[in-house]
Design an enzyme around this catalytic site. Sequence first.
Site, mmCIF file in Angstrom:
data_model
loop_
_atom_site.group_PDB
_atom_site.id
_atom_site.type_symbol
_atom_site.label_atom_id
_atom_site.label_comp_id
_atom_site.label_asym_id
_atom_site.label_seq_id
_atom_site.Cartn_x
_atom_site.Cartn_y
_atom_site.Cartn_z
ATOM 1 N N GLU A 198 30.795 -13.745 17.870
ATOM 2 C CA GLU A 198 30.865 -12.378 18.382
ATOM 3 C C GLU A 198 30.164 -12.240 19.726
ATOM 4 O OE1 GLU A 198 31.110 -10.230 13.978
ATOM 5 O OE2 GLU A 198 29.299 -10.009 15.206
ATOM 6 N N HIS A 210 34.769 -4.250 13.940
ATOM 7 C CA HIS A 210 34.210 -4.283 12.585
ATOM 8 C C HIS A 210 34.899 -3.295 11.650
ATOM 9 C CE1 HIS A 210 31.015 -6.394 14.739
ATOM 10 N NE2 HIS A 210 30.598 -6.848 13.582
#
Length: 286
Positions: free
Chosen positions: A144, A177
Amino acid sequence: MTPWDWIDISNCIFSVIACVFLTVCYVASLYVWRSRENRDHPTTIKKRFFSVFVMMMLAPLFTYYFLNEQIDREEMYVKMGLREEGFVQALILPLSLTIILFLGPLSMQLFSGAWRIYIEPMYWISCWQDLVWVRNHIMAPLSEEWVFRACMMPLLLQCLKPMSAVFIGPLLFGIAHFHHVFEQIKAGYEMKTALIVSTFQFTYTSMFGAYSSYLFLRSGHFIAPLMAHIFCNHMGFPNFADVTLFPPIERFIIICNYLLGFSLWCYLLNPMTSPDLYDNKIQFAT
């Protein structure tokens, strides 16, 4: 408006589109495998490890292609936060700053005795054998931060003001997310509950993304947000309700440490991330 202005606007649009495309590809890579198993199943985790590894290899190509200025490979790596100058400071200072922010939760671990597990060698051995732990503490932060900070931030910073990029870029990180809503529904949650949980997750991941982007911007190092991300994933979102489980005196100390940690973090945020500390001379480090 001159033709050069149109070119700048066009380049900016392409930069943002590239970041959006990277976000979509990152999330989509997690779902290319058809499986009935949940996200914590070893087979699912291994397949997703491969997916995000491929994304980590492809993402720098987008950065290189969509950067407006003609730079060589070494300069691009510097913009992506891969450089030697100030590395030790970037490894230690942002992590220390993040630890200060978690002074309250760390006090709870101290009073409960949970900290003792960290000095047990078998704890660390078992962690590295646990794919869920490796995913949460290593692969997720690494992939990420690489995609959303090292590869996306140089693109956003070439057409946005630094602080605008710090707050706009993390929205993509938060949206990335939001796919957990489908996994929660698959696990048996009602749609309303899944949306509430995912909205909360979107909020705090976007807030962390802004903090992480700020660390990247100020330090000019990829390792700075990476270490903060690993620590935050380990600690998790603070469970304020657990404070009530402690005796009155300990509860008072914990609450004071929550307030002290946040106050110190606010006070030290700028001094401990000063570009001068990290020998950060990258143009957008302002």
